[in-house]
Design a protein around this motif. Structure first.
Motif, short mmCIF file in Angstrom:
data_model
loop_
_atom_site.label_atom_id
_atom_site.label_comp_id
_atom_site.label_asym_id
_atom_site.label_seq_id
_atom_site.Cartn_x
_atom_site.Cartn_y
_atom_site.Cartn_z
N LEU A 146 0.83 -1.21 0.00
CA LEU A 146 0.00 0.00 0.00
C LEU A 146 0.87 1.26 0.00
CD1 LEU A 146 -2.82 -1.07 2.48
CD2 LEU A 146 -2.87 -1.04 -0.02
N ALA A 147 2.00 1.21 0.70
CA ALA A 147 2.93 2.35 0.67
C ALA A 147 3.44 2.59 -0.75
CB ALA A 147 4.10 2.10 1.62
N LEU A 148 3.77 1.52 -1.46
CA LEU A 148 4.23 1.68 -2.85
C LEU A 148 3.12 2.22 -3.74
CD1 LEU A 148 6.38 -1.54 -3.38
CD2 LEU A 148 7.19 0.82 -3.17
N SER A 149 1.89 1.84 -3.47
CA SER A 149 0.79 2.35 -4.29
C SER A 149 0.66 3.86 -4.16
CB SER A 149 -0.53 1.67 -3.91
OG SER A 149 -1.01 2.11 -2.66
N VAL A 150 0.89 4.40 -2.96
CA VAL A 150 0.88 5.86 -2.78
C VAL A 150 2.08 6.49 -3.47
CG1 VAL A 150 0.87 7.74 -1.10
CG2 VAL A 150 -0.37 5.62 -0.61
N ALA A 151 3.23 5.79 -3.44
CA ALA A 151 4.45 6.33 -4.05
C ALA A 151 4.32 6.47 -5.56
CB ALA A 151 5.63 5.43 -3.70
N THR A 152 3.36 5.80 -6.17
CA THR A 152 3.20 5.91 -7.62
C THR A 152 2.68 7.27 -8.06
OG1 THR A 152 0.97 4.93 -7.54
CG2 THR A 152 2.83 3.44 -7.91
N ILE A 153 2.30 8.15 -7.12
CA ILE A 153 1.89 9.49 -7.53
C ILE A 153 3.09 10.31 -8.01
CG2 ILE A 153 -0.08 9.46 -5.96
CD1 ILE A 153 1.41 11.38 -4.13
N LYS A 154 4.29 9.81 -7.74
CA LYS A 154 5.52 10.39 -8.29
C LYS A 154 6.41 9.21 -8.68
CE LYS A 154 8.88 14.06 -7.38
NZ LYS A 154 8.42 14.98 -8.43
N PRO A 155 6.15 8.63 -9.85
CA PRO A 155 6.66 7.28 -10.13
C PRO A 155 8.12 7.15 -10.51
CG PRO A 155 5.40 8.11 -12.00
CD PRO A 155 5.28 9.14 -10.92
N GLN A 156 8.84 8.25 -10.79
CA GLN A 156 10.16 8.11 -11.39
C GLN A 156 11.20 7.48 -10.45
OE1 GLN A 156 8.66 11.09 -10.79
NE2 GLN A 156 10.13 12.74 -10.49
N TYR A 157 10.95 7.51 -9.13
CA TYR A 157 11.93 6.95 -8.20
C TYR A 157 11.76 5.45 -7.99
CZ TYR A 157 12.37 11.92 -7.10
OH TYR A 157 12.54 13.27 -7.18
N GLY A 158 10.61 4.92 -8.34
CA GLY A 158 10.34 3.52 -8.06
C GLY A 158 10.31 2.63 -9.28
N LEU A 159 10.93 3.06 -10.37
CA LEU A 159 10.87 2.28 -11.60
C LEU A 159 11.50 0.90 -11.46
CD1 LEU A 159 11.78 5.08 -14.21
CD2 LEU A 159 9.51 4.20 -13.64
N LEU A 160 12.52 0.77 -10.64
CA LEU A 160 13.22 -0.49 -10.49
C LEU A 160 12.67 -1.36 -9.36
CD1 LEU A 160 16.93 0.69 -10.89
CD2 LEU A 160 15.23 0.20 -12.66
#
Length: 412
Positions: free
Chosen positions: A188-202
């Motif tokens: 769920l934390a990652l789902s919120v982080a997708t509002i600024k997705p460029q840091y979680g591409l990997l």
């Protein structure tokens, strides 16, 4: 007792050598933190500027989030990607601001306009400081070292711009640290982080590599839920506007701009004069290569080491990586320091020199502004060199029992 003997217990202390890679690196962090605090004192005026409305706001990204909230509250969410309408409620100093976040960020921002801009800014600053302190705490660091991290990981740029980056990075650090032990919360934390997705591409590839399928599933469910909520609240028009916006000349020009505080691979290529199409292809190739590396990180490495490499690789391949994104890089160094204590003296200097680059930028800004573009390119090269150095160090050192024991992070 001689001065050399009196300093030796501190210099050779196991706690110091295992905390942040070694005493030289630790001293460079202390110097960076001191210089940063001086800079924060000098910019206290703009930082404490608390206008009641956007018409008096200074240049900071939080103004874009507040403007998006205003428009969503007035049933104009589908127009946030129209620059002329979006800028209509902003001050002249913000006349070039555009909204870049995906549509499912709007439910998060929706509540901002329920109170005045000054109150939201105060809350944003307080949460930013908490996030800066929370990142090293989630990595198991002490209170003192967490405070040192918060004071040295580019807080000047973060507080001046008031960007979402530090919150997204904190969510990514939490999620990847607890992906197997707390898969639901992490997903769920990652789902919120997708509002600024460029840091979680990997991150998905890293999670697949460690077999954290429940975390991936919950991240997918959470992201889809955010999109459904957005659809219900604002209708399909906002998604259509978002997709159409990136074909407009303004958004394309922004994507190709090499800002002086952007240290990304994309901007590095732009400063070398690489053509736009080739630049895009090389950035995509770098992301693919980073994904392969994240998936195939050696299984016999301790978890903190793999996590640190993931964060550093994510910083290298992010399509945009500003100085306010620095906690992503700093967190990667922090995790590697936990897994690989006592770095060679040359690596301590390199890591310390790289870490302090946001402070160097602040020193160059009033003195030598003409060199800032070249400086940003140098920062990317330093980051890349440091990642390679850490990789070689990890390959050279066998993951003995002491290192294997650090997997306790995932068993917690």
């Amino acid at each position: 007792m001689s001065s050399k003997r009196s300093l030796l217990p501190f210099w050779e202390s196991p706690a110091i050598r295992s905390a942040f890679g070694g005493p030289v690196f630790l001293w460079l962090l202390i110097i960076t933190a001191f210089g940063t605090l001086v800079c924060l004192f000098n910019i206290r005026g703009p930082l404490l500027h608390l206008p009641a409305s956007l018409k008096q706001a200074r240049v900071e990204d939080m103004a874009a989030f507040y403007r998006a909230s205003e428009m969503s509250n007035y049933d104009a969410a589908s127009y946030v990607y129209d620059p002329s309408l979006f800028r209509d409620g902003l001050s002249e100093r913000l006349s070039d601001l555009i909204f870049l976040n995906p549509p499912h960020a709007l439910p998060v921002f929706h509540v901002f306009a329920w109170t005045d801009f000054a109150t939201v800014k105060i809350g944003f600053i307080c949460l930013t400081l908490i996030a800066l302190f929370a990142i090293p705490r989630m990595a198991g660091q002490t209170f003192a070292l967490s405070a040192l991290f918060a004071a040295s990981a580019a807080p000047v740029q973060i507080l001046l711009r008031l960007n979402l980056s530090v919150f997204v990075i904190a969510l990514i650090v939490y999620a990847t640290s607890h992906a197997r032990s707390r898969p639901v919360l992490s997903g769920l934390a990652l789902s919120v982080a997708t509002i600024k997705p460029q840091y979680g591409l990997l991150v998905p590839f890293f999670l697949a590599g460690i077999g954290a399928w429940r975390c991936i599933a919950w991240a997918t469910i959470g992201t889809l839920s955010w999109m459904i909520v957005t659809l219900v609240m604002f209708g399909p028009g906002v998604f259509e506007s978002y997709l159409a916006a990136f074909s407009t000349p303004l958004y394309q020009a922004y994507a190709l701009t090499a800002l002086e505080w952007d240290t990304s691979f994309r901007s590095f290529l732009g400063r070398l004069g690489v053509a736009a199409d080739l630049r895009t292809a090389l950035v995509l190739a770098a992301i693919v290569a980073g994904a392969v590396c994240a998936f195939r990180l050696p299984r016999d490495w301790p978890y903190e080491l793999r996590l640190g490499m993931l964060l550093l690789l994510s910083a290298l391949v992010a399509p945009s990586f500003m100085y306010y994104s620095w906690p992503l890089f700093a967190a990667g160094v922090l995790f590697i320091a936990r897994a690989l204590p006592d770095w060679p003296i040359e690596l301590q200097f390199l890591a310390g020199l790289t870490w302090m680059q946001p402070l160097i930028y602040m020193l160059l800004l009033p003195l030598l502004p003409a060199v800032l573009t070249a400086h940003a390119a140098t920062v990317f090269l330093l980051m890349a060199l440091l990642v390679m150095s850490f990789f070689l160090l990890a390959r050279r050192r066998a993951p003995g029992p002491a290192l294997r024991g650090s997997d306790a992070l995932q068993r917690a």
